[in-house]
Design an enzyme around this catalytic site. Structure first.
Site, PDB file in Angstrom:
ATOM      1  N   LYS A  98      -9.584   1.392   0.511  1.00 54.62           N
ATOM      2  CA  LYS A  98      -9.210   0.440  -0.548  1.00 54.62           C
ATOM      3  C   LYS A  98     -10.444  -0.066  -1.288  1.00 54.62           C
ATOM      4  CE  LYS A  98      -4.686  -0.275  -0.762  1.00 54.62           C
ATOM      5  NZ  LYS A  98      -3.901  -0.123  -1.992  1.00 54.62           N
ATOM      6  N   THR A 140      -6.953  -5.367  -1.672  1.00 55.39           N
ATOM      7  CA  THR A 140      -6.457  -6.073  -0.485  1.00 55.39           C
ATOM      8  C   THR A 140      -7.500  -6.955   0.187  1.00 55.39           C
ATOM      9  OG1 THR A 140      -5.777  -5.681   1.824  1.00 55.39           O
ATOM     10  CG2 THR A 140      -6.944  -3.913   0.757  1.00 55.39           C
ATOM     11  N   GLU A 196      -7.978  -6.947   3.174  1.00 55.79           N
ATOM     12  CA  GLU A 196      -8.595  -6.140   4.232  1.00 55.79           C
ATOM     13  C   GLU A 196     -10.009  -5.706   3.847  1.00 55.79           C
ATOM     14  OE1 GLU A 196      -7.547  -4.813   7.494  1.00 55.79           O
ATOM     15  OE2 GLU A 196      -6.480  -6.691   7.234  1.00 55.79           O
TER      16      GLU A 196
END
Ligand code: NAP
Ligand code: F7E
Length: 324
Positions: free
Chosen positions: A154, A126, A128
């Site tokens: 992640k 991601t 993020e």
């Protein structure tokens, strides 16, 4: 020979679109399905594929589940989309997020390594992970700086994917996907929260919409486009990592304006800023550089933000009218 795919997170937004894509390509599709007390199958019903997906009961935090799902599915391709994926929740449940979003990926990698190391693996990484951005436009070589327990979990899963590729020669790829949305988006995410409110306000069921930081900027694309990139990554001869994005960034404020304008309303008359929705650490801006995906996968985002917002508002109005 019919190809076989295993999708974790098959009941989520991307899982449903990916399962549909794979079924349309003639795959036998298996989905890891975590048992819940409430109905989580509505997206598979919405796309009319529930009776074509083989659901295997199991949980990503349970190694036995991931091994059993590999044995039962005999999958050639594994797409790991299962996660605690809501950033705001990751501060309230950081350890659960670590177990599911971080270690869950390793449970899946281990299951592959133990049962069929030749199976190809896709990890749902991601934007993020870029968090507090280190470059104005983020590509595969931009340093990471996650800003939430979700982003950190992640990043662990991402590096474990790279590590299993380098350690064991596994065909393990990681898609660093920027925000992607659709009428099947979870209601807690801001794009769907807004379109849900737009429809309810238009239909006279609601008056105001309470939001947090509307100055945050995101690179928003359409989930239906993005699942194609996932599939393309596993069709390459060599595994690799790819940024998947549109290359355009927009504020939450403008995204809101477009949605309200679709039904002839002014967002300024309905949006109320509420501290409750501010995050302990914000990712202020994300903007992806999809050049590598275009060059190597031949992939490009084809849905403009305006089209996506209209699609989501229209779907919401229809839902609202159906529900009465
Ligand atoms: P989503 O709608 O929140 O779906 C998450 C899926 O994970 C659901 O099917 C959920 O099942 C499942 N899940 C949760 N906990 C689990 C567990 N312990 N064991 C097995 N399955 C579990 O997310 P999405 O938007 O489709 O995103 C798909 C993946 O891409 C996620 O990994 C997400 O973090 C990542 N990602 C998303 C975006 C985006 O913008 N959408 C961008 C980059 C990366 P239930 O329905 O039963 O809860
Ligand atoms: O927030 C701001 C919020 O929750 C977007 C996940 O799919 O994409 C998603 O994560 C922005 C943030 O998505 C509200 O502060 C303002 O700046 O829709 P979101 P996200 O956090 O970007 C990434 C790529 C993932 O990987 C994640 O799994 O909008 N915002 N007011 C708000 N956000 C929410 N949810 N609610 C508000 O009221």
């Amino acid at each position: 020979m019919t190809k076989r795919a295993l999708v974790t997170g098959v009941t989520g937004q991307d899982g449903a679109y990916l399962a549909k894509l794979l079924l349309d390509k003639g795959y036998m599709v298996y989905g890891l399905h975590a048992r819940r007390a409430t109905d989580t199958l509505w997206r598979l019903r919405y796309l009319d594929i529930l009776d074509r997906v083989h659901l295997l009961e199991g949980d990503l935090t349970d190694l036995a589940s991931t091994i059993r799902s590999m044995v039962k599915s005999e999958a050639d391709e594994v797409y790991n989309l299962g996660a605690q994926s809501f950033v705001a929740t990751s501060w309230m449940q950081p350890i659960l997020t670590g177990y599911v979003t971080g270690l869950g990926a390793v449970n899946m990698l281990e299951a592959i390594r133990l049962t069929n190391p030749k199976a190809r693996f896709y990890q749902a990484s991601t934007s993020e992970m870029f968090g507090k951005i280190q470059e104005p436009m983020q590509s595969e070589s931009t340093p990471f700086y996650p800003r939430s327990p979700y982003g950190v979990a992640k990043l662990y899963a991402h590096w474990m994917t790279v590590n299993y590729r380098e350690s064991f020669g596994m065909h393990a790829s990681s898609g660093i996907l920027f925000n992607h949305e659709s009428p099947l988006r979870g209601i807690e995410f801001v794009t769907r929260k807004v379109t849900d409110a737009v429809a309810r306000i238009k239909l006279g069921k609601q008056k105001e919409l309470r939001l947090g930081n509307i100055d945050a900027k995101r690179d928003w694309g359409y989930a239906g486009d993005y699942v194609k990139a996932m599939w393309l990554m596993l069709q390459q001869n060599a595994p690799d990592d790819f940024v998947v994005a549109t290359g355009r960034t927009t504020t939450v404020r403008d995204m809101c304006r477009i949605a309200f304008e679709r039904v002839g309303l002014n967002y300024e008359q309905h949006v109320v800023i509420d501290e409750k929705f501010f995050r302990p650490a914000e990712v202020e801006v994300l903007l992806g550089n999809p050049a590598k995906a275009k060059e190597k996968l031949g992939w490009e985002a084809t849905t403009k933000l305006e089209t996506l917002r209209h699609m989501m508002v229209d779907a919401e109005l229809e839902r609202g009218r159906r529900e009465g």
